[in-house]
Design a protein around this motif. Structure first.
Motif, PDB file in Angstrom:
ATOM      1  N   TYR A  58     -14.912   6.453 -10.685  1.00 37.12           N
ATOM      2  CA  TYR A  58     -15.950   5.475 -11.233  1.00 37.12           C
ATOM      3  C   TYR A  58     -15.211   4.415 -11.974  1.00 37.12           C
ATOM      4  O   TYR A  58     -14.127   4.813 -12.545  1.00 37.12           O
ATOM      5  CB  TYR A  58     -16.961   6.236 -12.174  1.00 37.12           C
ATOM      6  N   TYR A  59     -15.643   3.097 -11.984  1.00 34.66           N
ATOM      7  CA  TYR A  59     -14.941   1.989 -12.664  1.00 34.66           C
ATOM      8  C   TYR A  59     -15.983   1.121 -13.130  1.00 34.66           C
ATOM      9  O   TYR A  59     -16.851   0.898 -12.981  1.00 34.66           O
ATOM     10  CB  TYR A  59     -14.444   1.127 -11.614  1.00 34.66           C
ATOM     11  N   VAL A  60     -15.538   0.650 -14.265  1.00 37.79           N
ATOM     12  CA  VAL A  60     -16.370  -0.520 -14.873  1.00 37.79           C
ATOM     13  C   VAL A  60     -16.237  -1.787 -14.130  1.00 37.79           C
ATOM     14  O   VAL A  60     -15.357  -1.860 -13.625  1.00 37.79           O
ATOM     15  CB  VAL A  60     -16.034  -0.736 -16.527  1.00 37.79           C
ATOM     16  N   ASP A  61     -17.485  -2.528 -14.357  1.00 40.84           N
ATOM     17  CA  ASP A  61     -17.488  -3.646 -13.287  1.00 40.84           C
ATOM     18  C   ASP A  61     -16.343  -4.476 -13.340  1.00 40.84           C
ATOM     19  O   ASP A  61     -15.640  -4.943 -12.515  1.00 40.84           O
ATOM     20  CB  ASP A  61     -18.564  -4.311 -13.515  1.00 40.84           C
ATOM     21  N   SER A  62     -15.684  -4.672 -14.405  1.00 38.40           N
ATOM     22  CA  SER A  62     -14.695  -5.431 -14.875  1.00 38.40           C
ATOM     23  C   SER A  62     -13.432  -5.141 -13.916  1.00 38.40           C
ATOM     24  O   SER A  62     -12.517  -5.992 -14.000  1.00 38.40           O
ATOM     25  CB  SER A  62     -14.552  -5.950 -16.056  1.00 38.40           C
ATOM     26  N   VAL A  63     -13.183  -4.048 -13.634  1.00 41.08           N
ATOM     27  CA  VAL A  63     -12.069  -3.760 -12.971  1.00 41.08           C
ATOM     28  C   VAL A  63     -12.038  -3.251 -11.670  1.00 41.08           C
ATOM     29  O   VAL A  63     -11.083  -2.792 -10.971  1.00 41.08           O
ATOM     30  CB  VAL A  63     -11.308  -2.628 -13.914  1.00 41.08           C
ATOM     31  N   LYS A  64     -13.198  -2.986 -11.155  1.00 40.21           N
ATOM     32  CA  LYS A  64     -13.473  -2.757  -9.688  1.00 40.21           C
ATOM     33  C   LYS A  64     -12.547  -3.561  -8.784  1.00 40.21           C
ATOM     34  O   LYS A  64     -12.744  -4.924  -8.744  1.00 40.21           O
ATOM     35  CB  LYS A  64     -15.043  -2.805  -9.477  1.00 40.21           C
ATOM     36  N   GLY A  65     -12.134  -2.783  -7.865  1.00 39.91           N
ATOM     37  CA  GLY A  65     -11.261  -3.622  -6.923  1.00 39.91           C
ATOM     38  C   GLY A  65      -9.665  -3.896  -7.450  1.00 39.91           C
ATOM     39  O   GLY A  65      -9.073  -4.346  -6.496  1.00 39.91           O
ATOM     40  N   ARG A  66      -9.438  -3.609  -8.646  1.00 45.17           N
ATOM     41  CA  ARG A  66      -8.041  -3.907  -9.132  1.00 45.17           C
ATOM     42  C   ARG A  66      -7.580  -2.655  -9.665  1.00 45.17           C
ATOM     43  O   ARG A  66      -6.404  -2.767  -9.675  1.00 45.17           O
ATOM     44  CB  ARG A  66      -8.179  -5.005 -10.276  1.00 45.17           C
ATOM     45  N   PHE A  67      -8.388  -1.787 -10.267  1.00 48.99           N
ATOM     46  CA  PHE A  67      -7.956  -0.681 -10.850  1.00 48.99           C
ATOM     47  C   PHE A  67      -8.037   0.373  -9.937  1.00 48.99           C
ATOM     48  O   PHE A  67      -9.305   0.912  -9.093  1.00 48.99           O
ATOM     49  CB  PHE A  67      -8.475  -0.420 -12.373  1.00 48.99           C
ATOM     50  N   THR A  68      -7.224   1.640  -9.646  1.00 46.56           N
ATOM     51  CA  THR A  68      -7.287   2.610  -8.929  1.00 46.56           C
ATOM     52  C   THR A  68      -7.050   3.928 -10.104  1.00 46.56           C
ATOM     53  O   THR A  68      -5.829   3.956 -10.571  1.00 46.56           O
ATOM     54  CB  THR A  68      -6.541   2.639  -7.636  1.00 46.56           C
ATOM     55  N   ILE A  69      -8.070   4.870 -10.023  1.00 48.65           N
ATOM     56  CA  ILE A  69      -7.820   6.065 -10.723  1.00 48.65           C
ATOM     57  C   ILE A  69      -7.409   7.114  -9.867  1.00 48.65           C
ATOM     58  O   ILE A  69      -8.063   7.398  -8.835  1.00 48.65           O
ATOM     59  CB  ILE A  69      -8.896   6.447 -11.655  1.00 48.65           C
ATOM     60  N   SER A  70      -6.529   8.305  -9.901  1.00 51.13           N
ATOM     61  CA  SER A  70      -6.191   9.169  -9.177  1.00 51.13           C
ATOM     62  C   SER A  70      -5.664  10.506 -10.068  1.00 51.13           C
ATOM     63  O   SER A  70      -5.328  10.150 -11.353  1.00 51.13           O
ATOM     64  CB  SER A  70      -5.253   8.999  -8.223  1.00 51.13           C
ATOM     65  N   ARG A  71      -5.573  11.737  -9.432  1.00 56.09           N
ATOM     66  CA  ARG A  71      -5.009  12.729 -10.280  1.00 56.09           C
ATOM     67  C   ARG A  71      -4.184  13.608  -9.291  1.00 56.09           C
ATOM     68  O   ARG A  71      -4.630  13.587  -8.144  1.00 56.09           O
ATOM     69  CB  ARG A  71      -6.234  13.538 -10.879  1.00 56.09           C
TER      70      ARG A  71
END
Length: 126
Positions: free
Chosen positions: A59-72
Motif C-alpha cells: 500500500y502507498y500514500v497517493d503522493s508516492v504511488k508510482g515512485r516508491f516501492t516497498i518490499s521485504r
C-alpha cells in the motif's frame, strides 16, 4: 527486546533515487506487517508505504504511488523502500514501523505501531 534499525538515507538531487533498509530483531519478523512513515519539519507524521505480513499486499500514500516501492525479505528480516524520481517535498525523517499485531494484511496508522526505528534522514535538493 525488539530492535528496529534503518539505514540508507542521505542527500540527493531532485529526480534522483535512494533505497532505505530496515532490519528487525527480537520478534518473528515474518508474522508482522511493516510500514514506512515520515515526518517533515513542522508537519505531522504520515504513513508512506506498507507491506503485509505475507509480502503479497502493498500500500502507498497517493503522493508516492508510482515512485516508491516497498518490499521485504523475511530470511534477512529486512524491509526495503526503493524511492525514485524524488522530489523536494519527499524531504523528511523516515521511520520504519512494526505493526502491533500479527498477520496484519492492511495499512496501519501510528496508533497501531508497536515498535519504531530511530529514523533515517532523506533530503532532496531542488
Amino acid at each position: 527486546q525488539v530492535q528496529v534499525v534503518e539505514s540508507g538515507g542521505g542527500l540527493v538531487q531532485a529526480g534522483g533515487s535512494l533505497s532505505l533498509s530496515c532490519t528487525v530483531s527480537g520478534l518473528s519478523f515474518d508474522l508482522y506487517a511493516m510500514g514506512w512513515f515520515r515526518q517533515a519539519p513542522g508537519k505531522e507524521q504520515e504513513g508512506v508505504s506498507w507491506i503485509d505480513w505475507s509480502g503479497i499486499n502493498t500500500y502507498y500514500v497517493d503522493s508516492v504511488k508510482g515512485r516508491f516501492t516497498i518490499s521485504r525479505d523475511n530470511a534477512k528480516r529486512t524491509v526495503y523502500l526503493r524511492m525514485i524520481s524524488l522530489k523536494p517535498e519527499d524531504t523528511a525523517m523516515y521511520y520504519c514501523a512494526v505493526e502491533g499485531r500479527t498477520y496484519g494484511d492492511k495499512y496501519f496508522d501510528v496508533d497501531e505501531v508497536a515498535n519504531w526505528g530511530q529514523g533515517t534522514q532523506v533530503t532532496v535538493s531542488s
